[in-house]
Design a protein around this motif. Structure first.
Motif, PDB file in Angstrom:
ATOM      1  N   LEU A 499      94.163   9.142  44.374  1.00 51.31           N
ATOM      2  CA  LEU A 499      93.414   8.473  42.777  1.00 51.31           C
ATOM      3  C   LEU A 499      91.365   9.052  43.202  1.00 51.31           C
ATOM      4  N   VAL A 500      91.342   9.095  44.350  1.00 53.76           N
ATOM      5  CA  VAL A 500      89.897   9.671  44.516  1.00 53.76           C
ATOM      6  C   VAL A 500      89.700  10.546  43.978  1.00 53.76           C
ATOM      7  N   GLY A 501      90.634  11.354  44.553  1.00 53.34           N
ATOM      8  CA  GLY A 501      90.417  13.527  44.321  1.00 53.34           C
ATOM      9  C   GLY A 501      89.721  13.500  42.308  1.00 53.34           C
ATOM     10  N   PHE A 502      89.873  11.540  42.048  1.00 48.91           N
ATOM     11  CA  PHE A 502      89.636  12.479  40.387  1.00 48.91           C
ATOM     12  C   PHE A 502      87.829  11.873  40.501  1.00 48.91           C
ATOM     13  N   ILE A 503      87.204  11.301  41.428  1.00 49.80           N
ATOM     14  CA  ILE A 503      86.376  10.951  41.672  1.00 49.80           C
ATOM     15  C   ILE A 503      85.218  11.857  42.101  1.00 49.80           C
ATOM     16  N   THR A 504      84.472  12.335  40.929  1.00 48.12           N
ATOM     17  CA  THR A 504      84.168  13.514  41.277  1.00 48.12           C
ATOM     18  C   THR A 504      82.889  13.408  41.242  1.00 48.12           C
ATOM     19  N   ARG A 505      81.841  14.507  41.455  1.00 44.17           N
ATOM     20  CA  ARG A 505      80.632  14.086  41.322  1.00 44.17           C
ATOM     21  C   ARG A 505      79.973  13.107  39.947  1.00 44.17           C
ATOM     22  N   PHE A 506      80.425  13.236  38.854  1.00 43.86           N
ATOM     23  CA  PHE A 506      80.136  12.834  37.423  1.00 43.86           C
ATOM     24  C   PHE A 506      80.045  11.651  38.158  1.00 43.86           C
ATOM     25  N   THR A 507      81.138  10.908  38.556  1.00 43.53           N
ATOM     26  CA  THR A 507      81.672   9.423  38.555  1.00 43.53           C
ATOM     27  C   THR A 507      80.910   9.018  38.943  1.00 43.53           C
ATOM     28  N   GLU A 508      80.418   9.729  40.339  1.00 48.72           N
ATOM     29  CA  GLU A 508      80.234   9.270  41.671  1.00 48.72           C
ATOM     30  C   GLU A 508      78.359   9.444  41.394  1.00 48.72           C
ATOM     31  N   GLU A 509      77.627  10.065  40.524  1.00 50.19           N
ATOM     32  CA  GLU A 509      76.479   9.955  40.191  1.00 50.19           C
ATOM     33  C   GLU A 509      76.106   8.582  39.385  1.00 50.19           C
ATOM     34  N   SER A 510      77.030   8.908  38.311  1.00 52.24           N
ATOM     35  CA  SER A 510      77.305   8.101  37.397  1.00 52.24           C
ATOM     36  C   SER A 510      76.910   6.200  37.856  1.00 52.24           C
ATOM     37  N   PHE A 511      77.679   6.266  38.633  1.00 47.06           N
ATOM     38  CA  PHE A 511      77.782   4.929  39.278  1.00 47.06           C
ATOM     39  C   PHE A 511      76.250   4.762  40.296  1.00 47.06           C
ATOM     40  N   ALA A 512      76.231   5.646  40.873  1.00 49.67           N
ATOM     41  CA  ALA A 512      75.574   5.576  41.983  1.00 49.67           C
ATOM     42  C   ALA A 512      73.867   5.171  41.287  1.00 49.67           C
ATOM     43  N   ALA A 513      73.506   5.997  40.035  1.00 47.75           N
ATOM     44  CA  ALA A 513      72.512   5.766  39.287  1.00 47.75           C
ATOM     45  C   ALA A 513      72.354   4.671  38.483  1.00 47.75           C
ATOM     46  N   LEU A 514      73.702   3.637  38.404  1.00 50.41           N
ATOM     47  CA  LEU A 514      73.459   2.824  37.818  1.00 50.41           C
ATOM     48  C   LEU A 514      73.209   1.513  38.909  1.00 50.41           C
ATOM     49  N   VAL A 515      73.402   1.666  39.684  1.00 53.42           N
ATOM     50  CA  VAL A 515      73.355   0.892  40.774  1.00 53.42           C
ATOM     51  C   VAL A 515      71.576   1.289  41.444  1.00 53.42           C
ATOM     52  N   SER A 516      71.892   1.734  41.649  1.00 49.69           N
ATOM     53  CA  SER A 516      69.987   1.979  42.366  1.00 49.69           C
ATOM     54  C   SER A 516      69.043   2.216  41.169  1.00 49.69           C
ATOM     55  N   ALA A 517      69.645   2.181  39.906  1.00 47.24           N
ATOM     56  CA  ALA A 517      68.307   1.835  38.706  1.00 47.24           C
ATOM     57  C   ALA A 517      68.667  -0.265  38.700  1.00 47.24           C
ATOM     58  N   ILE A 518      69.277  -0.699  38.932  1.00 43.63           N
ATOM     59  CA  ILE A 518      69.784  -1.511  39.057  1.00 43.63           C
ATOM     60  C   ILE A 518      68.869  -2.302  40.283  1.00 43.63           C
ATOM     61  N   PHE A 519      68.229  -2.052  41.088  1.00 50.04           N
ATOM     62  CA  PHE A 519      67.895  -2.501  42.909  1.00 50.04           C
ATOM     63  C   PHE A 519      66.378  -1.785  42.105  1.00 50.04           C
ATOM     64  N   VAL A 520      66.005  -1.196  41.511  1.00 47.01           N
ATOM     65  CA  VAL A 520      64.333  -0.884  41.314  1.00 47.01           C
ATOM     66  C   VAL A 520      64.362  -1.665  39.593  1.00 47.01           C
ATOM     67  N   TYR A 521      65.102  -2.065  39.226  1.00 49.43           N
ATOM     68  CA  TYR A 521      64.893  -2.808  38.163  1.00 49.43           C
ATOM     69  C   TYR A 521      64.974  -4.885  38.550  1.00 49.43           C
ATOM     70  N   GLU A 522      65.753  -4.734  39.323  1.00 50.34           N
ATOM     71  CA  GLU A 522      65.721  -5.778  39.962  1.00 50.34           C
ATOM     72  C   GLU A 522      64.260  -6.156  40.955  1.00 50.34           C
ATOM     73  N   ALA A 523      63.931  -5.449  41.407  1.00 49.00           N
ATOM     74  CA  ALA A 523      63.048  -5.655  41.939  1.00 49.00           C
ATOM     75  C   ALA A 523      61.388  -5.712  41.362  1.00 49.00           C
ATOM     76  N   ILE A 524      61.025  -4.617  40.761  1.00 49.36           N
ATOM     77  CA  ILE A 524      60.324  -4.654  39.650  1.00 49.36           C
ATOM     78  C   ILE A 524      60.118  -6.583  39.233  1.00 49.36           C
ATOM     79  N   LYS A 525      61.495  -6.554  38.415  1.00 47.63           N
ATOM     80  CA  LYS A 525      61.297  -8.226  37.566  1.00 47.63           C
ATOM     81  C   LYS A 525      61.668  -8.757  38.895  1.00 47.63           C
ATOM     82  N   LYS A 526      61.430  -9.584  39.496  1.00 47.03           N
ATOM     83  CA  LYS A 526      61.816 -10.401  40.740  1.00 47.03           C
ATOM     84  C   LYS A 526      59.963 -10.702  41.228  1.00 47.03           C
TER      85      LYS A 526
END
Length: 1020
Positions: A499-526
């Motif tokens: 099923l990973v064949g259905f994981i395209t750049r759209f899904t990858e980058e949406s998830f990676a952008a979310l997790v990366s944004a959480i990292f940036v947000y949490e760093a500034i918040k702390k």
């Protein structure tokens, strides 16, 4: 000397004759060696050949005034010079596969060929050989001997020898050359020169291993009456030609161009043209395979056919073109050449080529995991051997600190939210145990495991539900983990990872952008949270410290005073006392702790960013810059830890538990009981949250693995999606039973791990950017990082010196790095750029900017929905389901965007065989409807107006179908080529009549060229 294949130039009447028999086309192997090329010039008044130009990838010229090499630049050639070079190869001397290790023998063979072709009289033989045998001086020798030139002029200037004096006298008395001393004497004199074996070993380090050399000699000689050219390819590259090239590499090719005295030094431009061709990879390959003169001409034609012409009125030829950051690959140029030549090329560009393209459902029980084990087994030892590099040390230290920060912070937060059921100790030990096991057994060891934010949210939701229903959380959690592990095992057995064949750049980058944004947000918040714990006193005069005006009223209504070092506000509250007084709410001020924390935070981030880019700077040796770049984060952490220590201000420090024991006081051992007072039905009820946990684990784990394993990373050791899922299932079950947090792939840490192990070519030609070679795939870094994390519980007294703001700065660096590497981020920037300033992204060439913005807005909407879902406890349970729903959103985009647009912006999703056949039938039906051929042989094409265009089709035979004319035929039909050919023919006729050829070659040629241009203009 033996000539196995030497294809000589045709005589003026068009006759050819060969020496030997042609060798097979693959004589020199499938791949031609990298080529270093240099051009030597013999200028009037000089008695030695001097290096003036060299090529590896780009051209470098000797700056005459500065006595140094110029910056590398892209060579710009004149079209007339290319045509003239082709004419020289067509009518000059060509010696292929000459077998000799003696330079004197090469010159004698070449001059003999000129004499045989009646290009020069026999009396010119010895002067020409003596000219070619004059000393070869290279630029680095001039730079080394510039101080001692006067002292060593008798050695460095070969004109002082008796043989060279006789040679100069012979030139003055041409054509009387009988007084010329023997060439052997001259050769002996040259070989005794101390400059003969001085090579440029420093520049040699920049050449790729196995490189060969091509030497170009050009000169204007007054005694010549017509131009002479010769092309020589040696059968075996020779390293015995002392001093012919500046680097100690074997010589494969030699090109000589001699001409009478001309205006503008046209022969130099001819040599530059030959050198530029030698620097082209496709030309090198074709020349190495050439069997005769026609193959050489074809190679030149291919070069000319692939060249781009710059309009003379829109470009200044004196401007040197800077080397580009990226050049077209040899493979893509080869494909384009085949297309232009009309050859069939397998085009799979319209097929699914995502990361899951190589993962197919085997149809066998456990077939996928068995294939993964076989694929990874042959690379298992290499995963340890490839770690023997200094880069892995930098990666280990960097990722250790990067891993410790979220473990401690998430552990502390988990202890608070779960009321002490699990904490930092469980997080650290769980990371250490799972990391070591993962490092030895995983299919993709580049992935770093950790306790992620989505997992923490899921744990809190389950804990709150258990708290409301009066269920023991830790025992319930054991069954949730076991159900999740069981479902994951079933997915492994039935190859569900396809099923990973259905994981395209759209899904990858949406998830990676979310997790990366959480990292940036949490760093500034702390960092901002430090101001609440240790606030600063902004105005002491208007808000003085009146904490002494506070009393503590005990339970017995007795006032305990005063507050001091041994009795504080916290002690009063712990004793169930009450604070009374106007000074009780006075904050506890710590001088400048927050301001210093902000400086440490941004200082670590900025310094890491600057040092990471040091490898592309213009200062310092390349090796030093590479080391600084590898250790950028480590140097930044060390710098600001020292600054914090010297300042002596109590900033928040890294805290690690000192005792190895469970955080929850109610646990007597590490093993968690299966029920612990819970009813038996809780084991069955745990299947529902277990299924939700499975979705979250599968999506987080596989998306991260897919991102790390993208084709851009150039991984060689293959992937192991089924094997990874199997290992995660085992770890989930074990960690659940010992009461530790579940460890799954951490997206940001995994991307940072891969980025820290990037390999680039250490050998870079002048002007060429280091080439990305791939990732240093290994298991050692992950294993040692995990061991260090486990040992950290015994290093608390040392780790307490590290300020938390410094580690938060590392958080910000990792999160921003991950965001900046996404196409999604680049597309967001396009919203704020005018069209004329937008970068030349490849997808902008095929998709309109409005459609790009629409695609980005849809992705932003998905990201916002995920952010909202994970931010509220009431909806956080839906977060794993919505992550999986991203694939459904991407599938729906097939009905919004065309296939070509999705191919440019994203990856194409895989299609089933039935759908492929249906699409093929659909295209066939459309073609049949549009183009109908009746029985009478008439093609009927329906037009939009309603009319039908009828075209009669005549019978044809494929044998009579003519292909498009070749580039060579087109070149030979041009007026410029005909002018060159007529000029050569007239020159030969004038030589027979005794006319002064050098005058003909200069003045008459210019006049003829001017007349031709005027005639063409009149015809237009």
């Amino acid at each position: 000397m033996r000539i196995s294949t030497a294809t000589m130039a045709p005589l003026m009447d068009g006759a050819d004759f060969n020496l030997g028999t042609p060798e097979p086309a693959d004589e020199h192997g499938a791949e031609s060696a990298a080529l270093f090329c240099e051009m030597l010039e013999l200028r009037p008044g000089q008695s030695s050949w001097r290096e003036t130009v060299r090529w590896v990838k780009f051209e470098e010229d000797v700056e005459e005034d500065g006595n140094r090499w110029s910056k590398p630049f892209v060579a710009a050639l004149k079209l007339h010079a290319l045509m003239e070079l082709r004419n020289c190869i067509s009518s000059g001397s060509v010696l292929l596969d000459l077998q000799t290790n003696n330079l004197n023998e090469i010159w004698n063979t070449l001059v003999n060929e000129w004499v045989r072709m009646d290009l020069v009289p026999a009396s010119y033989h010895e002067p020409l050989v003596a000219t070619l045998m004059q000393p070869y001086r290279h630029q680095h020798q001039f730079q080394r001997s510039i101080i001692a030139r006067n002292k060593s002029s008798d050695v460095l200037d070969p004109a002082s020898s008796s043989s060279m004096r006789k040679y100069n006298q012979s030139l003055a008395t041409m054509p009387s050359v009988n007084s010329m001393s023997s060439v052997d004497t001259l050769s002996d004199a040259l070989s005794s020169s101390p400059t003969g074996d001085k090579t440029n070993k420093r520049f040699f380090k920049k050449l790729p291993p196995g490189s060969e050399a091509a030497s170009i000699l050009v000169a204007e000689l007054e005694f010549l009456r017509r131009p002479l050219t010769g092309f020589v390819r040696l059968r075996d590259a020779s390293n015995t030609f002392r001093g012919l090239v500046e680097v100690p590499v074997p010589v494969r090719y030699v090109f000589v161009a001699l001409s009478p005295k001309t205006k503008g030094n046209r022969v130099r431009e001819l040599g530059r043209t030959m050198g530029t061709l030698f620097s082209d990879e496709l030309f090198q390959h074709e020349v190495s395979k050439a069997r005769d003169r026609h193959d050489l001409l074809t190679a030149i034609d291919d070069f000319m056919g692939s060249s781009t012409v710059l309009p003379p009125g829109e470009w200044n030829p004196k401007i040197r073109i800077e080397p580009p950051t990226q050049v077209q690959s040899k493979e893509s140029r080869t494909i384009q050449k085949k297309i232009l030549d009309g050859e069939d090329v397998d085009d799979h560009s319209d097929e699914h080529t995502g990361h899951g393209a190589e993962i197919k459902r085997t149809g066998r029980i456990c077939g996928g995991i068995m294939d993964d084990i076989k694929r990874k087994a042959k690379w298992y030892l290499a995963d340890f051997k490839d770690a023997l590099h200094i880069q892995t040390i930098a990666s280990i230290i960097f990722l250790y600190f990067a891993s410790m920060t979220p473990l401690v912070t998430f552990g502390g937060l988990m202890s608070t939210l779960l009321k002490g059921r699990m904490g930092a100790m469980e997080t650290i030990l769980g990371r250490a145990i799972s990391g070591v096991f993962w490092g030895f057994t995983a299919g993709q060891p580049l992935v770093i495991l950790g306790s992620t934010g989505p997992i923490l949210v899921f744990e809190v939701i389950v804990f709150n539900v258990c708290d409301q229903w009066g269920i023991e959380y830790m025992s319930m959690r054991v069954w949730i983990g076991l159900w999740s592990a069981l479902i994951l095992l079933f997915m492994v057995i039935f190859d569900s990872s396809f099923l990973v064949g259905f994981i395209t750049r759209f899904t990858e980058e949406s998830f990676a952008a979310l997790v990366s944004a959480i990292f940036v947000y949490e760093a500034i918040k702390k960092v901002l949270h430090i101001a609440e714990e240790e606030p600063i006193q902004t105005n002491p005069l208007t808000n003085p410290d009146i904490s002494h005006l506070c009393d503590c009223l005990s339970v017995n209504n007795e006032t305990v005073t005063p507050f001091g070092e041994n009795f504080t506000n916290s002690d009063c509250l712990k004793g169930n006392g009450t604070l009374i007084g106007i000074g009780c709410n006075t904050p506890h001020y710590v001088p400048d702790a927050f301001l210093l924390s902000v400086l440490l935070f941004f200082g670590t981030f900025i310094m890491s960013r600057i040092l990471k880019n040091a490898k592309t700077a213009s200062y310092g040796p390349a090796r030093l810059r590479q080391i600084i770049s590898d250790f950028a984060v480590i140097l930044s952490i060390a710098t600001f830890v020292i600054i914090d220590f010297l300042m002596g201000i109590p900033t928040p420090k890294l805290w690690v538990p000192a005792e190895v024991k469970p955080t929850y006081e109610g646990r007597d051992s590490w093993l968690v009981p299966f029920f612990g007072g819970n009813p038996w039905w809780t084991a069955l009820a745990a299947a529902v949250p277990g299924a939700l946990a499975t979705i979250l684990i599968f999506m987080d784990q596989q998306i991260t693995t897919v991102i790390v394993s993208r084709g851009e990373s150039k991984l060689r050791h293959g992937v192991g999606y089924h094997l990874d899922l199997f290992i995660v299932a085992i770890l989930t079950a074990v960690l659940s039973m010992v009461g530790m947090p579940w460890m799954i792939a951490d997206t940001v840490l995994s991307l940072t791990h891969s980025s820290s192990l990037r390999m680039e070519s250490e050998v870079a030609a002048p002007g060429e950017r280091p080439t990305f070679l791939g990732i240093r795939e290994n298991r050692v870094t992950n294993i040692i990082i995990s061991i260090l994390v486990g040992v950290s519980v015994f290093l608390g007294k040392y780790l307490v010196m590290i300020p938390m703001p410094v580690l938060f700065g590392v958080f910000l660096f990792m999160g921003s790095n991950a965001l900046m590497g996404l196409q999604f981020t680049d597309r967001i920037k396009l919203f704020f750029m005018p069209l004329k300033y937008q970068p030349d992204h490849i997808y902008l060439r095929y998709v309109s900017i409005n459609r790009v913005h629409l695609f980005t807005l849809i992705q932003l909407l998905c990201l916002a929905v995920l952010w909202v879902l994970k931010s509220f406890r009431q909806t956080a349970m839906l977060f794993p389901i919505m992550v999986g729903a991203l694939c459904g959103v991407r599938y729906a985009l097939n009905y919004v965007f065309t296939r070509q647009e999705l191919k440019a912006l994203d990856d194409l999703m895989p299609e089933g065989d039935k759908k492929k056949k249906a699409n093929a039938r659909k295209m066939s039906n459309v073609t049949d409807k549009l183009f109908k051929v009746d029985g009478a042989g008439v093609l009927r094409i329906p037009l939009p107006t309603g009319n039908i265009l009828t075209l009669p089709l005549e019978d044809h035979d494929d044998r009579h179908v003519t292909s498009s004319p070749s580039f060579a035929d087109t070149v030979e039909s041009t007026k410029m080529w005909r002018n060159l050919s007529v000029l050569k023919r007239d020159a030969v006729q004038d030589e027979k009549n005794g006319a002064p050829l050098n005058a003909r070659w200069t003045k008459e040629h210019k006049e003829e060229e001017a007349k031709t241009l005027l005639k063409e203009k009149d015809e237009e």
